[in-house]
Design an enzyme around this catalytic site. Structure first.
Site, PDB file in Angstrom:
ATOM      1  N   ILE A  40     -13.238   1.488  -2.204  1.00  0.00           N
ATOM      2  CA  ILE A  40     -14.678   1.858  -2.076  1.00  0.00           C
ATOM      3  C   ILE A  40     -14.788   3.052  -1.061  1.00  0.00           C
ATOM      4  O   ILE A  40     -14.108   2.829   0.168  1.00  0.00           O
ATOM      5  CB  ILE A  40     -15.527   0.725  -1.759  1.00  0.00           C
ATOM      6  CG1 ILE A  40     -15.476  -0.510  -2.451  1.00  0.00           C
ATOM      7  CG2 ILE A  40     -16.779   1.145  -1.650  1.00  0.00           C
ATOM      8  CD1 ILE A  40     -16.155  -1.603  -2.346  1.00  0.00           C
ATOM      9  N   LYS A  87     -13.362  -5.526   9.593  1.00  0.00           N
ATOM     10  CA  LYS A  87     -13.845  -4.451   8.650  1.00  0.00           C
ATOM     11  C   LYS A  87     -15.544  -4.457   9.189  1.00  0.00           C
ATOM     12  O   LYS A  87     -15.987  -3.271   9.079  1.00  0.00           O
ATOM     13  CB  LYS A  87     -13.940  -4.877   7.240  1.00  0.00           C
ATOM     14  CG  LYS A  87     -12.363  -4.818   6.734  1.00  0.00           C
ATOM     15  CD  LYS A  87     -12.240  -5.261   5.347  1.00  0.00           C
ATOM     16  CE  LYS A  87     -10.796  -5.091   4.902  1.00  0.00           C
ATOM     17  NZ  LYS A  87     -10.554  -6.057   3.709  1.00  0.00           N
ATOM     18  N   GLU A 143     -10.198   5.380   5.600  1.00  0.00           N
ATOM     19  CA  GLU A 143     -10.880   5.076   4.500  1.00  0.00           C
ATOM     20  C   GLU A 143     -10.593   4.003   4.038  1.00  0.00           C
ATOM     21  O   GLU A 143     -11.160   2.971   3.603  1.00  0.00           O
ATOM     22  CB  GLU A 143     -10.873   6.443   3.243  1.00  0.00           C
ATOM     23  CG  GLU A 143     -12.033   6.125   2.042  1.00  0.00           C
ATOM     24  CD  GLU A 143     -13.493   5.871   2.604  1.00  0.00           C
ATOM     25  OE1 GLU A 143     -14.158   6.739   3.109  1.00  0.00           O
ATOM     26  OE2 GLU A 143     -13.925   4.662   2.776  1.00  0.00           O
ATOM     27  N   GLU A 193      -3.297 -10.500   3.416  1.00  0.00           N
ATOM     28  CA  GLU A 193      -2.459  -9.975   4.272  1.00  0.00           C
ATOM     29  C   GLU A 193      -1.380 -10.656   4.589  1.00  0.00           C
ATOM     30  O   GLU A 193      -0.809 -11.807   4.038  1.00  0.00           O
ATOM     31  CB  GLU A 193      -3.403 -10.222   5.752  1.00  0.00           C
ATOM     32  CG  GLU A 193      -4.826  -9.607   5.789  1.00  0.00           C
ATOM     33  CD  GLU A 193      -4.474  -7.913   5.632  1.00  0.00           C
ATOM     34  OE1 GLU A 193      -3.606  -7.387   6.353  1.00  0.00           O
ATOM     35  OE2 GLU A 193      -5.125  -7.396   4.696  1.00  0.00           O
ATOM     36  N   GLY A 197     -11.122  -1.541   0.595  1.00  0.00           N
ATOM     37  CA  GLY A 197      -9.994  -1.019  -0.217  1.00  0.00           C
ATOM     38  C   GLY A 197     -10.278   0.378  -0.873  1.00  0.00           C
ATOM     39  O   GLY A 197     -10.502   1.294  -0.041  1.00  0.00           O
ATOM     40  N   GLY A 230      -0.894  -9.149  -4.148  1.00  0.00           N
ATOM     41  CA  GLY A 230      -1.019  -8.267  -3.142  1.00  0.00           C
ATOM     42  C   GLY A 230      -2.016  -8.034  -2.281  1.00  0.00           C
ATOM     43  O   GLY A 230      -2.287  -6.951  -1.883  1.00  0.00           O
ATOM     44  N   ASP A 235     -10.142 -10.903   8.698  1.00  0.00           N
ATOM     45  CA  ASP A 235     -10.111  -9.363   8.145  1.00  0.00           C
ATOM     46  C   ASP A 235     -11.558  -8.919   8.031  1.00  0.00           C
ATOM     47  O   ASP A 235     -11.702  -8.002   8.189  1.00  0.00           O
ATOM     48  CB  ASP A 235      -9.348  -9.794   6.674  1.00  0.00           C
ATOM     49  CG  ASP A 235      -9.055  -8.406   6.057  1.00  0.00           C
ATOM     50  OD1 ASP A 235      -8.263  -7.433   6.391  1.00  0.00           O
ATOM     51  OD2 ASP A 235      -9.956  -8.401   5.262  1.00  0.00           O
ATOM     52  N   VAL A 258       0.699  -1.231  -0.072  1.00  0.00           N
ATOM     53  CA  VAL A 258       0.105   0.012  -0.005  1.00  0.00           C
ATOM     54  C   VAL A 258       0.923   1.192   0.131  1.00  0.00           C
ATOM     55  O   VAL A 258       0.658   2.221  -0.782  1.00  0.00           O
ATOM     56  CB  VAL A 258      -0.954  -0.047   1.181  1.00  0.00           C
ATOM     57  CG1 VAL A 258      -1.885   1.157   1.242  1.00  0.00           C
ATOM     58  CG2 VAL A 258      -1.892  -1.480   1.301  1.00  0.00           C
TER      59      VAL A 258
HETATM   60  P1  NAP Z   1       3.113  -5.002   3.691  1.00  0.00           P
HETATM   61  O1  NAP Z   1       3.373  -5.129   2.156  1.00  0.00           O
HETATM   62  O2  NAP Z   1       3.375  -6.145   4.569  1.00  0.00           O
HETATM   63  O3  NAP Z   1       4.195  -3.414   3.954  1.00  0.00           O
HETATM   64  C1  NAP Z   1       4.397  -3.354   5.333  1.00  0.00           C
HETATM   65  C2  NAP Z   1       5.467  -1.890   5.536  1.00  0.00           C
HETATM   66  O4  NAP Z   1       5.534  -1.631   6.724  1.00  0.00           O
HETATM   67  C3  NAP Z   1       6.837  -2.535   4.874  1.00  0.00           C
HETATM   68  O5  NAP Z   1       7.340  -1.495   4.069  1.00  0.00           O
HETATM   69  C4  NAP Z   1       7.487  -2.951   6.380  1.00  0.00           C
HETATM   70  O6  NAP Z   1       8.847  -2.501   6.248  1.00  0.00           O
HETATM   71  C5  NAP Z   1       6.897  -1.609   7.155  1.00  0.00           C
HETATM   72  N1  NAP Z   1       6.683  -2.156   8.734  1.00  0.00           N
HETATM   73  C6  NAP Z   1       6.077  -3.375   9.208  1.00  0.00           C
HETATM   74  N2  NAP Z   1       6.227  -3.227  10.628  1.00  0.00           N
HETATM   75  C7  NAP Z   1       7.239  -2.254  10.748  1.00  0.00           C
HETATM   76  C8  NAP Z   1       7.614  -1.834  12.103  1.00  0.00           C
HETATM   77  N3  NAP Z   1       7.589  -2.506  13.042  1.00  0.00           N
HETATM   78  N4  NAP Z   1       8.705  -0.659  11.871  1.00  0.00           N
HETATM   79  C9  NAP Z   1       8.903  -0.121  10.594  1.00  0.00           C
HETATM   80  N5  NAP Z   1       8.541  -0.340   9.584  1.00  0.00           N
HETATM   81  C10 NAP Z   1       7.545  -1.645   9.482  1.00  0.00           C
HETATM   82  O7  NAP Z   1       1.649  -4.362   4.105  1.00  0.00           O
HETATM   83  P2  NAP Z   1       0.656  -3.846   3.036  1.00  0.00           P
HETATM   84  O8  NAP Z   1      -0.144  -4.587   2.428  1.00  0.00           O
HETATM   85  O9  NAP Z   1       1.171  -2.717   2.347  1.00  0.00           O
HETATM   86  O10 NAP Z   1      -0.355  -3.270   4.267  1.00  0.00           O
HETATM   87  C11 NAP Z   1      -0.280  -2.274   5.003  1.00  0.00           C
HETATM   88  C12 NAP Z   1      -1.468  -1.739   5.630  1.00  0.00           C
HETATM   89  O11 NAP Z   1      -2.615  -1.699   4.947  1.00  0.00           O
HETATM   90  C13 NAP Z   1      -1.958  -3.180   7.013  1.00  0.00           C
HETATM   91  O12 NAP Z   1      -2.689  -2.341   7.880  1.00  0.00           O
HETATM   92  C14 NAP Z   1      -2.979  -3.855   5.841  1.00  0.00           C
HETATM   93  O13 NAP Z   1      -4.047  -4.452   6.371  1.00  0.00           O
HETATM   94  C15 NAP Z   1      -3.858  -2.543   5.175  1.00  0.00           C
HETATM   95  N6  NAP Z   1      -4.213  -2.786   3.807  1.00  0.00           N
HETATM   96  C16 NAP Z   1      -3.905  -3.443   3.091  1.00  0.00           C
HETATM   97  C17 NAP Z   1      -4.190  -3.853   1.760  1.00  0.00           C
HETATM   98  C18 NAP Z   1      -3.719  -4.504   0.590  1.00  0.00           C
HETATM   99  O14 NAP Z   1      -4.330  -4.714  -0.277  1.00  0.00           O
HETATM  100  N7  NAP Z   1      -2.420  -5.067   0.614  1.00  0.00           N
HETATM  101  C19 NAP Z   1      -5.809  -3.084   1.600  1.00  0.00           C
HETATM  102  C20 NAP Z   1      -6.143  -2.526   2.726  1.00  0.00           C
HETATM  103  C21 NAP Z   1      -5.537  -2.308   3.645  1.00  0.00           C
HETATM  104  P3  NAP Z   1      10.004  -3.323   5.364  1.00  0.00           P
HETATM  105  O15 NAP Z   1       9.738  -3.060   4.048  1.00  0.00           O
HETATM  106  O16 NAP Z   1      11.144  -2.983   5.841  1.00  0.00           O
HETATM  107  O17 NAP Z   1       9.698  -4.872   5.770  1.00  0.00           O
HETATM  108  N1  HSE Z   2      -6.264  -8.734   2.655  1.00  0.00           N
HETATM  109  C1  HSE Z   2      -7.549  -7.873   2.353  1.00  0.00           C
HETATM  110  C2  HSE Z   2      -8.412  -8.335   1.235  1.00  0.00           C
HETATM  111  C3  HSE Z   2      -6.670  -6.281   1.892  1.00  0.00           C
HETATM  112  O1  HSE Z   2      -8.113  -9.348   0.771  1.00  0.00           O
HETATM  113  O2  HSE Z   2      -9.380  -7.836   1.314  1.00  0.00           O
HETATM  114  C4  HSE Z   2      -7.761  -5.285   1.818  1.00  0.00           C
HETATM  115  O3  HSE Z   2      -8.172  -4.752   3.003  1.00  0.00           O
END
Ligand code: NAP
Ligand code: HSE
Length: 429
Positions: free
Chosen positions: A137, A206, A130, A191, A135, A188, A202, A16
């Site tokens: 929406i 929500k 949001e 989780e 996502g 991507g 998850d 993200v």
């Molecule tokens: P991700 O790809 O695992 O990225 C996490 C990032 O946070 C990485 O850059 C990581 O650093 C950093 N990080 C994690 N723990 C840390 C710590 N203790 N100290 C410093 N940096 C730290 O996760 P993501 O998929 O982007 O998701 C991020 C958030 O958005 C989560 O809350 C997730 O539930 C939410 N979300 C995700 C999606 C989706 O489709 N992926 C959709 C909606 C919401 P490094 O790179 O150095 O490891």
């Molecule tokens: N893992 C979550 C999903 C990311 O598949 O909907 C968006 O919150």
């Protein structure tokens, strides 16, 4: 217009965060016109500063939170790390330091939302989220602001992209579960630990967040009944098709006046229902209220750019609030204290797949157990490989029944010597 630059820090630059950084760059030349000020990402917190991150200037990276929290010029903190700690501590410290916060962290909001909102309110700061639900929406702002003139009674929908992708691929392409999950992870959507997706946690987080906003009463993840998709087989999907249904993982929150029902579970939905046509990583949320009647919101529920779209909307809103000095205007909206009802009180129809002895009288015995516990049969089909087969498969769709009565019937059925296995038990819309 005053020539200002808002300085912001990203906490995390994974799926993200990477998308958000791309949007910040693509909007760079129009941000002043769009939001009233330029935006500068001046620090990015990561775990590993040495990791290769194409397109991200290395000088922005830090693994030291103090460089962000102690920098008075940083007015906006965008938390995209995920997890409870240290995200919770960083968000509260940022709010206490008078910084505005945007987050996509549904795990944290669904478990510790109250204390985060209290910290935001106490400091007259904004906490925007949001991207935490569905996502791309827009659903948080509609529930909190656009639909504030309603008494909302129902919020329901497909709110997990990973499981919707898996179920769509299994249903439409006959893909097996493991392959579909691997693809959802590669894209991507999943989780960091996909158990949260496939076990319904998850979606449970929500629906808890949406229930808070819809019914103005705090609901935490621990109060949500959750059931995932790991037990759904291709056979269930095939039989569902034969009966004219699709199987979807649904989050449901209802306020019927004597408490809130809030749950996540797979459900058979009629193939012609709008939710049955929501495929791939798309999500959809239905809302019902006394003034709005029915409203439906649909879009991509997961992935880099769709999620970044929602985060960026919050960031731009924050720039506007900072420019106009009106942060902290929309605070916690949980001003009621409603009871959350246990799952045993909810009422559903059920799809049952039972493997039973293949001889006369067995179906009558099963029907009698169901009937004695108040479970009516709406449809039944018997599948046996041949007349000589030792067991046959019975597929039953029940009438509406209270969960507690249905579970009593299941306990008796399991004890029958003629019932070899209750292979599936899925609620029906
Ligand atoms: P991700 O790809 O695992 O990225 C996490 C990032 O946070 C990485 O850059 C990581 O650093 C950093 N990080 C994690 N723990 C840390 C710590 N203790 N100290 C410093 N940096 C730290 O996760 P993501 O998929 O982007 O998701 C991020 C958030 O958005 C989560 O809350 C997730 O539930 C939410 N979300 C995700 C999606 C989706 O489709 N992926 C959709 C909606 C919401 P490094 O790179 O150095 O490891
Ligand atoms: N893992 C979550 C999903 C990311 O598949 O909907 C968006 O919150």
């Amino acid at each position: 217009m005053e020539n200002r630059t808002i300085k912001a820090a990203l906490l995390g630059i994974g799926t993200v965060g990477g998308g958000v950084y791309k949007l910040v760059k693509s909007l760079e030349n129009e941000m002043v016109e769009k939001a009233g000020a330029a935006l500068s990402i001046c620090k990015i917190l990561v775990r590993d500063v040495k990791k290769d991150r194409p397109g991200i200037p290395r000088e922005l990276l830090t693994d030291n939170w103090k460089e962000i929290i102690e920098d008075p010029e940083i007015q906006l903190v965008v938390e995209l790390m995920g997890g409870i700690e240290p995200a919770r501590t960083y968000i509260i410290e940022a709010l206490n330091a008078g910084k505005q916060v945007v987050t996509a962290n549904k795990d944290l909001l669904a478990e510790r939302g109250r204390e985060l909102m209290e910290a935001a309110d106490a400091n007259s700061c904004d906490l925007q989220f949001e991207a935490a639900v569905a996502g791309a929406i827009p659903i948080i702002r509609p529930l909190k602001q656009s639909l504030a003139g309603n008494h909302l009674t129902e919020v329901m929908g497909i709110v997990n992209g990973t499981t919707n992708y898996i179920l769509s691929k299994m249903s439409d392409e006959g893909m097996d579960y493991e392959e579909a999950l691997a693809k959802a992870t590669e894209l991507g959507y999943a989780e960091a630990d996909p158990t949260a997706d496939v076990e319904g946690y998850d979606a449970g987080r929500k629906i808890a967040i949406m229930a808070c906003l819809a019914f103005n009463s705090r609901v935490t993840f621990s109060q949500v009944y959750t059931e995932g998709i790991t037990k759904i087989s291709s056979k269930d999907i095939r039989y569902a098709h034969e009966f004219g249904y699709e199987i979807k993982l649904l989050g449901v929150a209802r306020n019927d006046g004597d408490g809130i029902e809030v749950k996540v579970h797979p459900m058979l939905i009629p193939a012609e229902h709008p939710l049955a046509t929501v495929k791939d990583s798309f999500n959809a949320v239905f809302v019902h209220g006394d003034a709005v009647d029915d409203a439906m919101f649909m879009g991509r529920g997961a992935g880099e750019m769709p999620t970044a779209s929602a985060v960026m909307g919050d960031i731009i809103d924050e720039i506007r609030n900072l420019i106009h000095g009106c942060s902290g205007r929309v605070g916690c909206s949980c001003y009621k204290q409603l009871t959350v009802k246990p799952i045993e009180e909810s009422v559903s129809r059920f799809f049952l797949r039972i493997r039973a002895a293949n001889r006369p009288g067995v179906l009558a015995g099963i029907a009698s157990v169901l009937g004695n516990n108040g479970v009516g049969i709406a449809q039944v089909v018997q599948k046996s490989k041949s007349r000589q087969a030792e067991t046959a498969e019975l597929v039953i769709i029940t009438d509406q029944v209270k969960e507690s009565g249905f579970q009593d019937a299941m306990t008796v059925l399991k004890s029958l010597s003629t019932v070899r296995e209750i292979a599936s038990c899925i609620r029906v819309y």
